[in-house]
Design an enzyme around this catalytic site. Sequence first.
Site, PDB file in Angstrom:
ATOM      1  CD  GLU A  10      10.400 -40.548  87.722  1.00 60.76           C
ATOM      2  OE1 GLU A  10       9.838 -41.642  87.461  1.00 60.76           O
ATOM      3  OE2 GLU A  10      11.604 -40.326  87.520  1.00 60.76           O
ATOM      4  CD  GLU A  53       3.840 -53.411  87.448  1.00 60.27           C
ATOM      5  OE1 GLU A  53       3.073 -52.417  87.534  1.00 60.27           O
ATOM      6  OE2 GLU A  53       3.424 -54.590  87.385  1.00 60.27           O
ATOM      7  CG  HIS A  58       7.331 -42.712  90.807  1.00 59.73           C
ATOM      8  ND1 HIS A  58       6.402 -42.763  91.825  1.00 59.73           N
ATOM      9  CD2 HIS A  58       6.630 -42.997  89.662  1.00 59.73           C
ATOM     10  CE1 HIS A  58       5.207 -43.044  91.337  1.00 59.73           C
ATOM     11  NE2 HIS A  58       5.311 -43.208  90.025  1.00 59.73           N
TER      12      HIS A  58
END
Length: 244
Positions: A10, A53, A58
């Site tokens: 991520e 975004e 996450h």
Amino acid sequence: MSRLIVLDTETTGLSAVDGDRIVELGCVELVNRKLTGNNLHLYFNPERDSHEEALRVHGLTTEFLRDKPKFAEKAQDILAYLQDAELIIHNAPFDVGFLNKEFDRLGLKPLKSYVSAVTDTLAMAKELFPGKRNSLDALCDRLEVDNSGRTLHGALLDAELLADVYINMTRGQDALLIMEDEAPSASQVNTELGSQQRVDLSRIALQVLRANEQELASHEAVLAELDKSSDGKTIWRTAEQAAA
């Protein structure tokens, strides 16, 4: 021994070149296509905020990551874990690009210098399911992998799901490995055949069950869907055209 590492990251955003950083790394180990439980899961302080975004994807806030180690502190542990393994990554260029940028900041070689290979499951899926959606969620639905616990993206959870997806996409390889491991030798086959009582099947009439109209229609509907997905390049249509 075949060692696979299913890997996911991520990040703070979409561009490693523009300074986005890795905030989470999740790795799941498979040895001979079996989960071992020897996983690697790390959060990092990226020293910058995540884009709005990315944060929606996450949920890893700057406050949560503030006391986590920096990537540099864990780089050698990561490389030791990944050493000589084949990496399985969905949309590999994205994750590999971010890892390479992190290694480059530390004066280290690119990722490919430390691993045996990188397999991109997105590329695999596009070949297996042309014209279909091939996101991780779409593949989970198509291959009946339970992703009901996935509300936000998480690197370890996504790596675990991808491991199941990869095993399902390569089931044919698994069957070949099992056959290779369990196949008897020619001498064993001959010995076993010689010890079996022979049965005369010449007088047995096999019953033939022919498909009814509904079954034939269902079969044609499936073929039509396959034709649509492959742009008419299925083997049976090609053979029909050649015969004509």
